[in-house]
Write a protein that holds these residues in place. Structure first.
Motif, PDB file in Angstrom:
ATOM      1  N   ASP A 170      -3.065 -14.028  29.254  1.00  0.00           N
ATOM      2  CA  ASP A 170      -3.100 -14.216  27.730  1.00  0.00           C
ATOM      3  C   ASP A 170      -3.188 -13.353  26.930  1.00  0.00           C
ATOM      4  O   ASP A 170      -3.088 -13.225  25.625  1.00  0.00           O
TER       5      ASP A 170
ATOM      6  N   ALA B 242      -3.808 -10.247  22.377  1.00  0.00           N
ATOM      7  CA  ALA B 242      -3.703 -11.795  22.458  1.00  0.00           C
ATOM      8  C   ALA B 242      -2.354 -12.287  22.172  1.00  0.00           C
ATOM      9  O   ALA B 242      -1.955 -12.136  21.092  1.00  0.00           O
ATOM     10  N   LYS B 243      -1.784 -13.093  23.254  1.00  0.00           N
ATOM     11  CA  LYS B 243      -0.605 -13.782  22.997  1.00  0.00           C
ATOM     12  C   LYS B 243      -0.738 -14.354  21.571  1.00  0.00           C
ATOM     13  O   LYS B 243       0.370 -14.500  21.037  1.00  0.00           O
ATOM     14  N   SER B 244      -1.812 -15.121  21.397  1.00  0.00           N
ATOM     15  CA  SER B 244      -1.867 -15.969  20.179  1.00  0.00           C
ATOM     16  C   SER B 244      -1.900 -15.197  18.891  1.00  0.00           C
ATOM     17  O   SER B 244      -1.864 -15.698  17.698  1.00  0.00           O
TER      18      SER B 244
END
Length: 126
Positions: free
Chosen positions: A85, A44-46
């Motif tokens: 994402d 996940a990019k987060s």
């Protein structure tokens, strides 16, 4: 937490949580950008935290994807589908242990003629 960097250490990053099983992409773009096939894990990019971005350069390899690499040592680090994402992170950039292992090969129809895939992992032609 998993830590990684480019060859010269100018780009350092962390990924929170466990790493997904990586795949090996044999498409011509991955082979040309990495020098062989590209092994990466989607995160996940987060969950990706880049500690130092001064040397990070992005190359738009298509309208939908960009590839991140170090401007100094040339290490290929990221494959970023812009409108998703998740981002693919190069397995070779992680410090051991990664606590995961390769789970499949993709784009094997495009693989180089100079090597064979000799394991029993699934192979997707595209």
């Amino acid at each position: 937490m998993h830590h990684g960097s480019c060859l010269c250490g100018d780009i350092r990053f962390q990924v929170e949580g466990d790493l997904n099983p990586p795949d090996a992409c044999h498409c011509s773009q991955c082979r040309k950008s990495s020098g062989h096939f590209w092994a990466s894990t989607d995160v996940a990019k987060s969950a990706l935290h880049i500690e130092s971005e001064e040397s990070l350069v992005w190359y738009a390899s298509s309208e939908r994807v960009r590839r991140g690499f170090c401007r100094h040592c040339g290490s290929s680090l990221f494959w970023d589908p812009i409108h998703r994402d998740k981002i693919a992170v190069a397995m070779g950039a992680f410090e051991a242990p990664t606590q995961t292992s390769l789970h499949m090969h993709i784009f094997v129809a495009d693989k180089g003629d100079y090597y064979d895939i000799a394991d029993d992992l699934p192979q997707n032609q595209q």
